[in-house]
Design a protein around this motif. Structure first.
Motif, PDB file in Angstrom:
ATOM      1  N   CYS A 137     107.507  19.862  19.942  1.00 49.52           N
ATOM      2  CA  CYS A 137     106.574  18.723  19.550  1.00 49.52           C
ATOM      3  C   CYS A 137     105.042  19.174  19.543  1.00 49.52           C
ATOM      4  O   CYS A 137     104.499  19.565  20.547  1.00 49.52           O
ATOM      5  CB  CYS A 137     106.738  17.670  20.628  1.00 49.52           C
ATOM      6  N   LEU A 156     101.509  17.783  19.507  1.00 48.50           N
ATOM      7  CA  LEU A 156     100.803  16.089  19.559  1.00 48.50           C
ATOM      8  C   LEU A 156      99.226  16.306  19.423  1.00 48.50           C
ATOM      9  O   LEU A 156      98.593  17.382  19.365  1.00 48.50           O
ATOM     10  CB  LEU A 156     101.044  15.870  21.255  1.00 48.50           C
ATOM     11  N   LYS A 192      96.655  17.182  13.021  1.00 45.29           N
ATOM     12  CA  LYS A 192      98.292  17.392  12.908  1.00 45.29           C
ATOM     13  C   LYS A 192      98.678  17.530  11.623  1.00 45.29           C
ATOM     14  O   LYS A 192      99.708  18.286  11.195  1.00 45.29           O
ATOM     15  CB  LYS A 192      98.955  16.170  13.715  1.00 45.29           C
ATOM     16  N   PHE A 225     114.480   8.437  17.002  1.00 46.48           N
ATOM     17  CA  PHE A 225     114.649   9.547  17.801  1.00 46.48           C
ATOM     18  C   PHE A 225     115.823   9.835  18.311  1.00 46.48           C
ATOM     19  O   PHE A 225     116.269  11.067  18.704  1.00 46.48           O
ATOM     20  CB  PHE A 225     113.552   9.380  18.872  1.00 46.48           C
ATOM     21  N   THR A 265     117.103  11.998  15.781  1.00 50.32           N
ATOM     22  CA  THR A 265     116.524  13.645  15.828  1.00 50.32           C
ATOM     23  C   THR A 265     117.008  14.100  16.911  1.00 50.32           C
ATOM     24  O   THR A 265     117.388  15.369  16.931  1.00 50.32           O
ATOM     25  CB  THR A 265     115.103  13.356  15.988  1.00 50.32           C
ATOM     26  N   LEU A 315     108.445  18.915  15.506  1.00 53.88           N
ATOM     27  CA  LEU A 315     108.266  17.271  15.424  1.00 53.88           C
ATOM     28  C   LEU A 315     106.549  17.189  15.702  1.00 53.88           C
ATOM     29  O   LEU A 315     106.151  17.324  16.666  1.00 53.88           O
ATOM     30  CB  LEU A 315     108.937  16.620  16.350  1.00 53.88           C
ATOM     31  N   GLU A 326     103.806  14.491  15.931  1.00 53.07           N
ATOM     32  CA  GLU A 326     104.221  13.211  16.367  1.00 53.07           C
ATOM     33  C   GLU A 326     102.727  12.848  17.182  1.00 53.07           C
ATOM     34  O   GLU A 326     102.095  13.698  17.994  1.00 53.07           O
ATOM     35  CB  GLU A 326     105.220  13.231  17.245  1.00 53.07           C
ATOM     36  N   GLY A 383     107.828  11.780  21.785  1.00 54.35           N
ATOM     37  CA  GLY A 383     107.905  13.024  21.261  1.00 54.35           C
ATOM     38  C   GLY A 383     108.405  14.105  22.165  1.00 54.35           C
ATOM     39  O   GLY A 383     109.315  14.849  22.295  1.00 54.35           O
ATOM     40  N   LEU A 384     107.471  14.109  23.472  1.00 51.08           N
ATOM     41  CA  LEU A 384     107.903  15.079  24.690  1.00 51.08           C
ATOM     42  C   LEU A 384     108.894  14.555  25.254  1.00 51.08           C
ATOM     43  O   LEU A 384     109.815  15.419  25.985  1.00 51.08           O
ATOM     44  CB  LEU A 384     106.705  15.070  25.515  1.00 51.08           C
ATOM     45  N   ALA A 413     111.723  16.676  23.545  1.00 52.05           N
ATOM     46  CA  ALA A 413     111.380  18.109  23.033  1.00 52.05           C
ATOM     47  C   ALA A 413     111.351  19.102  24.202  1.00 52.05           C
ATOM     48  O   ALA A 413     111.799  18.794  25.448  1.00 52.05           O
ATOM     49  CB  ALA A 413     109.776  18.184  22.713  1.00 52.05           C
ATOM     50  N   GLY A 471     105.947  21.883  24.019  1.00 48.95           N
ATOM     51  CA  GLY A 471     104.883  20.972  23.360  1.00 48.95           C
ATOM     52  C   GLY A 471     103.397  21.680  23.192  1.00 48.95           C
ATOM     53  O   GLY A 471     103.337  22.737  23.980  1.00 48.95           O
ATOM     54  N   ALA A 529     107.873  20.559  27.931  1.00 47.52           N
ATOM     55  CA  ALA A 529     107.562  19.182  27.508  1.00 47.52           C
ATOM     56  C   ALA A 529     107.442  18.465  28.748  1.00 47.52           C
ATOM     57  O   ALA A 529     106.647  17.467  28.850  1.00 47.52           O
ATOM     58  CB  ALA A 529     108.736  18.732  26.501  1.00 47.52           C
TER      59      ALA A 529
END
Length: 233
Positions: free
Chosen positions: A31, A33, A40, A175, A178, A190, A192, A198-199, A202, A205, A219
């Motif tokens: 991920c 971020l 991003k 998600f 995903t 990802l 995000e 997201g985390l 994941a 990250g 993550a």
């Protein structure tokens, strides 16, 4: 599968990414971020080859993106989910999915089985196949955009801000799908802004701030790190 090495990019005279180094290994869900304006989407455009790196190197599947070309990513096994869905609004859902399939496999006899797989993964799609994509809700368009990226069975999927504009309920559903895609063996980057979501799914990250990688790590550590949270919240 994906590696950026000291990458700088710019829009005209305005620098966007500065010495960005990051990687996505086979089988990972990584991920990226960052707050608004962190770079991003520029990262997404760079790894797609739409924005060229001014310095450094981008490698996809072990090959230099500069010599590979954006048009060859799908055939190489890369699926893209751009911000804003980017469906063809005047085409039906099935026609949009067919375009995603043709980009990888050409016109062949295997489209129908792949379409059936997508309908099982995204139950809403089956009843919308003949509907014009531009008339779908935002959540339905998000599902179709992901299905279009997956229908060619890519090894790597790169997703840019998929939760943008979705309701909390649809974000949860998206998600979960995903997570299932990753569980089945697809490698995912990802990109995000929703750090918790997201985390939460994941393996690792990266936190991007003002075009630079400010922090990286597992993550769970980033999710619980006060220093990391102060950067993206």
């Amino acid at each position: 599968m994906l590696e950026l090495k000291d990458v700088d990019t710019a829009y005209g005279p305005v620098p966007m990414l500065r010495a960005v180094t990051m990687s996505v290994q086979p089988g990972e869900l990584v991920c990226l971020l960052g707050p608004n304006g962190a770079g991003k989407t520029t990262t997404f455009m760079t790894v797609c080859g739409v924005v060229r790196a001014q310095r450094g190197r981008v490698e996809v599947m072990g090959r230099d993106l500069a010599s590979l070309g954006t048009e060859n990513l799908a055939a190489l096994g890369v699926g893209l989910v751009p911000e804003g869905r980017r469906l063809f609004p005047s085409l039906t859902v099935q026609e949009n999915l067919r375009l995603g399939y043709d980009a990888v496999s050409g016109r062949g006899p295997d489209f129908e089985p792949q379409l059936d797989k997508m309908c099982h993964l995204f139950p809403r799609i089956r009843e919308r196949l003949r509907q014009v994509a531009g008339t779908l809700s935002g959540g339905e368009q998000a599902m179709v955009a992901l299905a279009r990226a997956l229908i060619g069975e890519p090894r790597l999927v790169i997703m840019d801000e998929p939760s943008l504009g979705l309701s909390p309920k649809l974000i949860d559903e998206y998600f979960e799908i995903t997570k299932e895609v990753h569980r089945r063996g697809t490698t995912i980057l990802l990109i995000e802004q929703n750090a918790e979501m997201g985390l939460g799914i994941a393996d690792r990250g990266y936190v991007l701030v003002k075009g630079r990688v400010a922090q990286e790590g597992p993550a769970r550590e980033l999710l619980s790190s006060k220093a990391a949270r102060s950067l993206y919240l």
